[in-house]
Design a protein around this motif. Structure first.
Motif, PDB file in Angstrom:
ATOM      1  N   PRO A  44     -11.257  -8.712  -0.793  1.00 46.81           N
ATOM      2  CA  PRO A  44     -10.977  -7.904   0.412  1.00 46.81           C
ATOM      3  C   PRO A  44     -10.013  -8.589   1.378  1.00 46.81           C
ATOM      4  O   PRO A  44      -9.161  -7.930   1.990  1.00 46.81           O
ATOM      5  N   THR A  63      -6.445  -8.204  -0.089  1.00 47.21           N
ATOM      6  CA  THR A  63      -5.913  -6.835  -0.041  1.00 47.21           C
ATOM      7  C   THR A  63      -5.767  -6.318   1.399  1.00 47.21           C
ATOM      8  O   THR A  63      -4.803  -5.623   1.715  1.00 47.21           O
ATOM      9  N   GLN A  64      -6.726  -6.670   2.259  1.00 55.17           N
ATOM     10  CA  GLN A  64      -6.703  -6.113   3.610  1.00 55.17           C
ATOM     11  C   GLN A  64      -5.852  -6.916   4.596  1.00 55.17           C
ATOM     12  O   GLN A  64      -5.427  -6.387   5.622  1.00 55.17           O
ATOM     13  N   LEU A 101      -1.713  -6.230   2.721  1.00 58.24           N
ATOM     14  CA  LEU A 101      -1.411  -5.137   3.656  1.00 58.24           C
ATOM     15  C   LEU A 101      -0.298  -5.548   4.624  1.00 58.24           C
ATOM     16  O   LEU A 101       0.630  -4.764   4.888  1.00 58.24           O
TER      17      LEU A 101
END
Lengths: 203, 243
Positions: A163, A166-167, A171
């Motif tokens: 997470p 990806t976050q 991102l």
């Protein structure tokens, strides 16, 4: 003639752009966009004629791979005739779409999975640098972190590292790239509006 | 209204920078993929091999049109340079309107090189109307038409992997750029030098397509600094509780 086409294209571009900001131009904008949609539909027909012309040439000259061209033209003509006789919303046309086109595209997607895995394996041989290493390690971490295990997510990797990558990292990077692409699109659009780039006939 | 101000300011700046007479040539940082592209153009003419320019399936009627227009600008330059080659370039598109403009752009390149009689309309093609259909048609060109290098510039998703794989199998050079994140990551893994993000829009300036392309790059840099300052300013304002 070139000046004439450029003037029309630039005027159309300015009117469509202006329609987004000035309510008075909204009707003109809608009209021009409707014309563009009709022209795009006609362009699809021209595109199909182009496809037929290219493959007919290949067959006539007996070029390498002309067997595929014969297959393509036969499929095109048969599908076109079926659609004209039965109408596009007939069940048989659905079968052609769902039984032929969609499975073939799905098969290509499946092939892509294998070729991407192969490309990732060869990446370090092709370009042995720091960024390739980062790319591979990140991909490996994300795949491991997304793995479905009988006992749930993989500890730490699936609950924290994936997470976070990806976050936060991915991102942030993606937004940076998209801002760059947006700026590039803006300047390219302005060049076309100024007539500096004329992809519509002329130098 | 903010958007209108940004567009107008950008337009004025682009116009001014284009007209501004530089005392020295623009100093562009090296982008290995574009250096390779420049070299590939020369080599294909010497070798008598063909270049295949894939413009992707970006429609001109939506937001993906920017990359398609950038691809067309590059195609215009390549067409002019390779028009007298034994094997002139071939271009493919996955959208009908883009296909029409591809043919028009190729013809304009031949006109500029004063060899319009050599232009063959079928050198600009629509190979499919869906992304994977387009890729399958473009792979056919790579395999059967004596192509030495593929220049993949435009809107590509993961189907770019199929084009890259086909290039690799035929031992061709592949230079790729896409405005789509999935396409960029696929091309990054598959090419020796990938173009990332806005580098897609820099190709014209690096190939000497004109003052407006250099001005575009300068404007992008100026705008990027504004964006950076706005992001930092916004973060700082949020931190101290102003917004």
């Amino acid at each position: 003639m070139r000046v004439f086409t450029a003037v029309i294209a630039i005027a159309a571009g300015i009117l469509v752009l202006g329609g987004y900001f000035l309510p008075a131009l909204a009707d003109v904008q809608t009209l021009l966009l409707n014309w563009a949609v009709i022209l795009a539909g006609t362009a699809a027909l021209v595109g199909i004629f182009n496809l037929v012309s290219v493959h007919s040439d290949k067959i006539r000259r007996q070029e390498k791979g002309s067997g595929y061209s014969i297959l393509l033209l036969i499929s095109l003509v048969v599908t076109f005739l079926f659609a004209m006789i039965l109408r596009p919303d007939h069940e048989a046309m659905d079968i052609i779409l769902n039984g032929v086109i969609i499975p073939i595209e799905a098969a290509l997607m499946g092939l892509l999975t294998v070729s991407l895995l192969y490309a990732a394996i060869r990446l370090l041989r092709r370009r042995a640098d720091f960024m390739s290493l980062v790319f591979l390690v990140t991909a490996a971490l994300l795949i491991l972190g997304s793995a479905t295990l009988p006992f749930g997510n993989m500890p730490v990797l699936g609950t924290f590292i994936r997470p976070w990558i990806t976050q936060v990292l991915a991102l942030g990077g993606a937004r940076g790239i998209l801002i760059g692409v947006a700026l590039g699109t803006l300047t390219t659009g302005l060049r076309v509006l100024f007539g500096a780039d004329r992809p519509y006939g002329g130098n | 209204m903010n958007e209108l101000i940004i567009i107008l300011a950008s337009a004025v700046l682009l116009f001014a920078i284009t007209l501004w007479k530089r005392k020295s040539p623009a100093n562009l940082r090296e982008i290995p993929a574009l250096t390779r592209l420049y070299r590939t153009l020369g080599l294909s003419i010497e070798d008598g091999t063909r270049l295949h320019i894939s413009l992707g399936s970006g429609s001109l009627l939506d937001a993906r049109g920017g990359s398609a227009l950038a691809g067309l600008a590059l195609l215009r330059h390549i067409a002019e340079r390779t028009s007298t080659s034994d094997k002139p370039s071939v271009a493919s598109a996955g959208d009908p309107t883009l296909g029409l403009l591809t043919q028009d752009t190729l013809q304009a390149g031949y006109q500029a090189a004063a060899v319009e009689e050599l232009y063959v309309p079928t050198s600009g093609r629509v190979t499919g109307l869906s992304p994977f259909g387009y890729a399958a048609g473009a792979m056919n060109i790579m395999k059967n038409e004596n192509v030495s290098a593929n220049i993949v510039v435009g809107h590509f998703g993961s189907e770019a992997g199929l084009l890259a794989e086909a290039s690799d199998r035929e031992n061709m050079i592949l230079i790729g750029a896409s405005d789509e994140l999935s396409g960029q990551s696929v091309l990054f893994a598959n090419t020796q030098d990938a173009l990332i993000g806005e580098e897609l829009f820099a190709a014209g300036a690096y190939l000497g397509a004109g003052a407006s392309h250099i001005a575009s790059l300068t404007l992008q840099d100026i705008m990027r600094w504004f964006v950076i300052l706005a992001l930092l300013g916004g973060a700082a304002a949020k931190l101290i509780g102003v917004i």
